[in-house]
Scaffold this motif. Structure first.
Motif, PDB file in Angstrom:
ATOM      1  N   GLU A 180     -26.098  -0.780 -13.272  1.00  0.00           N
ATOM      2  CA  GLU A 180     -26.805   1.126 -13.840  1.00  0.00           C
ATOM      3  C   GLU A 180     -24.986   2.023 -12.958  1.00  0.00           C
ATOM      4  O   GLU A 180     -25.406   2.824 -14.022  1.00  0.00           O
ATOM      5  CB  GLU A 180     -28.062   1.109 -12.625  1.00  0.00           C
ATOM      6  N   GLY A 181     -24.633   2.038 -12.136  1.00  0.00           N
ATOM      7  CA  GLY A 181     -23.818   2.806 -12.567  1.00  0.00           C
ATOM      8  C   GLY A 181     -22.438   2.649 -12.833  1.00  0.00           C
ATOM      9  O   GLY A 181     -22.057   3.774 -13.780  1.00  0.00           O
ATOM     10  N   ASN A 213     -27.051  -2.246  -9.386  1.00  0.00           N
ATOM     11  CA  ASN A 213     -27.271  -1.303  -8.801  1.00  0.00           C
ATOM     12  C   ASN A 213     -25.196  -0.639  -9.774  1.00  0.00           C
ATOM     13  O   ASN A 213     -25.354   0.294 -10.382  1.00  0.00           O
ATOM     14  CB  ASN A 213     -26.629  -0.846  -7.288  1.00  0.00           C
ATOM     15  N   ARG A 263     -26.181  -6.761  -5.163  1.00  0.00           N
ATOM     16  CA  ARG A 263     -26.832  -5.404  -5.653  1.00  0.00           C
ATOM     17  C   ARG A 263     -25.457  -5.605  -6.734  1.00  0.00           C
ATOM     18  O   ARG A 263     -25.666  -4.543  -7.639  1.00  0.00           O
ATOM     19  CB  ARG A 263     -25.712  -4.011  -5.136  1.00  0.00           C
TER      20      ARG A 263
END
Length: 419
Positions: free
Chosen positions: A96-97, A93, A90
Motif C-alpha cells: 500500500e505504501g 502495508n 507486513r
C-alpha cells in the motif's frame, strides 16, 4: 577395459550429436521477447489486463518489484491485484505504501488471503483468489507474475503485442535470473540450460508440437483460454505450476480445433506449420530486461531451490530417477573423465573422442553463458555442474521418501498433492 571405455565415450559423443542436431536447437538463446519484431504502437485498441501477484512475506522486495509493475508504460486499462498470502512481515502495508508513494493507489487492489484449503498449493490458492477478484473487471488477459520480479517498463506492452498480433493464448518469458554471486554464476545459467533442454523453446512455440512449458515469473494468459481449461483449479495441486498451466492450455481444444485436427489426420500436409485456429497456442522465450531479484547467493539456497521440485519433475518415478542417475554421468561426466584416462593410458582414441564430446558440450552451453555475461571458461565446467545437479536430484528423491519434499515458504506439500 579400454574397449568398454571407448564404447562409453563413443556413446556419449553420439548422444551429444543427437542433442545438438535433433533436440529443437535447445541450446540457442534466440527466442527472446525483446528481440521480437513487435510494433507495440499498431494495436487498434489495447486489451484490459489485470495482474495477479501472490505475495507471502515479500515486504523486502516489493518497493522495487511492485513499483516496476505499477509503472508499466501500458496505454490500456491495467490493474494490479496483490494477494497477501497470510504474511507475517507486513507485506500488505508495504504494498500500500508503494502504491501511494508513486501516486497509483487506485490501480492496486490488496486482497487478504484466506486460509489454505486442502488440495491446493499455497501459491495457486493465492492466484485463484486474485483471479476471482480481478474477474469483476472482465479483463481480456491476466498477467500472472511473482512478487520477486522487477519488470522492465515495456514488458507488459510487449507481452500484449506478442499475444494479440500472433493470436496466442499464452505468452510467457523466463525472466533473467539473478547471477551475481559465485554460486549464482556457476549454477544459475545451467538451470536455464537444463530447462531449455527439457523443454526446447522452439518446440514449445510450435503449435504442432506437444511440448508445453512456461515460466511462472511472467505469464500473460487470455481469460477465455483460462476459462476453457477450467480455471486455475485444474492445476491446484501442481508444484511445477507454470508448466502444468502451459500443458493444460496447449492441450485444450475447442470444436473448431477438433475438426482441424481431424482434417490434418485425414489430409496431412507435409511440414505444415498451420496452427489449430485460436486454440492452445503458446509462446515461451527469454527476457533480457525483466529480471528476478530472488537471491541465490549460496550453494545451499540453490540446492534447496532445485531439490524442491526435481523429483516432482520425474513424476516421483524411481525408474526415471535411476535413468537420470545413469544418464547424467554418461552424458556429462564420461567425456572429461575419458580425456584424463586416455592421456594416462596413452590411448589417443579415447582421449580425443572424450575431448570432442567435451567441446560439443561447451559449444552447447556457451550461448547460455554468454547470455548471462559470465566467463566463457565456465562453459567447460558443465560436467562438474551437472554432477552437482545430479546430487540435487537424488537429494530431492530422498527428501520425498522422508516426507520432507516440496517445502516452500514454510509449507510442505506431500506427493499426493501433486499432479
Amino acid at each position: 577395459m579400454g574397449v568398454i571405455v571407448l564404447g562409453l565415450v563413443l556413446l556419449s559423443l553420439t548422444i551429444w550429436l543427437g542433442l545438438l542436431c535433433f533436440r529443437g536447437q535447445f541450446w540457442r538463446t534466440d527466442q527472446q521477447l525483446e528481440a521480437e519484431t513487435l510494433d507495440t504502437t499498431s494495436l487498434e485498441s489495447f486489451p484490459v489486463v489485470c495482474a495477479v501477484v501472490p505475495a507471502r512475506n515479500e515486504a523486502e522486495l516489493l518497493p522495487t518489484t511492485l513499483r516496476s509493475l505499477l509503472l508499466q508504460d501500458y496505454p490500456g486499462y491495467f490493474n494490479v491485484f496483490l494477494v497477501d498470502d497470510r504474511s507475517t512481515d507486513r507485506t500488505a502495508n508495504f504494498a500500500e505504501g508503494v502504491a501511494h508513494a508513486i501516486g497509483k493507489p487506485q490501480q492496486l487492489h490488496i486482497i487478504s488471503g484466506e486460509l489454505l484449503p486442502s488440495g491446493w498449493s499455497g501459491k495457486l490458492w493465492a492466484v485463484e483468489q486474485g483471479i476471482n477478484s480481478a474477474s469483476k473487471f472482465a479483463p481480456d488477459y491476466f498477467l500472472l507474475t511473482d512478487a520477486d520480479i522487477e519488470h522492465d517498463p515495456g514488458n507488459l506492452r510487449r507481452l500484449v503485442a506478442k499475444a494479440v498480433q500472433e493470436d496466442l493464448d499464452m505468452v510467457s518469458v523466463m525472466v533473467r535470473l539473478r547471477c551475481d554471486s559465485f554460486w549464482e554464476k556457476l549454477l544459475i545459467p545451467a538451470f536455464v540450460f537444463f530447462f531449455q533442454k527439457l523443454y526446447p523453446f522452439r518446440w514449445v512455440n510450435n503449435p504442432n508440437n506437444l511440448t508445453a512449458a512456461a515460466a511462472g515469473g511472467s505469464i500473460l494468459i487470455r481469460r477465455e483460454a483460462l476459462e476453457r481449461i477450467g480455471g486455475i483449479q485444474v492445476i491446484r495441486q501442481a508444484l511445477i505450476d507454470d508448466c502444468a498451466l502451459a500443458q493444460a492450455v496447449k492441450q485444450s481444444r475447442g470444436d473448431e480445433g477438433e475438426l482441424f485436427n481431424k482434417f490434418l489426420t485425414q489430409c496431412p500436409v507435409p511440414n505444415s506449420q498451420s496452427p489449430i485456429p485460436n486454440q492452445g497456442r503458446i509462446w515461451l522465450g527469454l527476457s533480457t530486461l525483466t529480471r528476478s531479484l530472488r537471491p541465490y547467493d549460496s550453494l545451499a539456497t540453490i540446492w534447496d531451490m532445485v531439490a524442491r521440485t526435481a523429483y516432482t519433475q520425474l513424476n516421483y518415478s524411481p525408474l526415471l530417477l535411476l535413468g537420470t542417475l545413469v544418464g547424467m554421468p554418461l552424458i556429462y561426466l564420461v567425456p572429461p573423465v575419458c580425456v584424463i584416462l586416455g592421456a594416462v593410458w596413452g590411448s589417443w582414441a579415447i582421449a580425443l573422442t572424450g575431448l570432442l564430446g567435451w567441446l560439443l558440450m561447451a559449444f552447447a552451453y556457451y550461448p547460455t553463458i554468454r547470455f548471462y555475461k559470465c566467463s566463457p571458461w565456465l562453459a567447460f565446467s558443465l560436467p562438474a555442474i551437472a554432477f552437482l545437479y545430479t546430487l540435487m536430484t537424488l537429494d530431492s528423491a530422498l527428501q520425498h521418501w522422508q516426507g520432507r519434499g516440496g517445502a516452500w515458504k514454510g509449507r510442505v506439500y506431500p506427493s499426493s498433492d501433486n499432479l
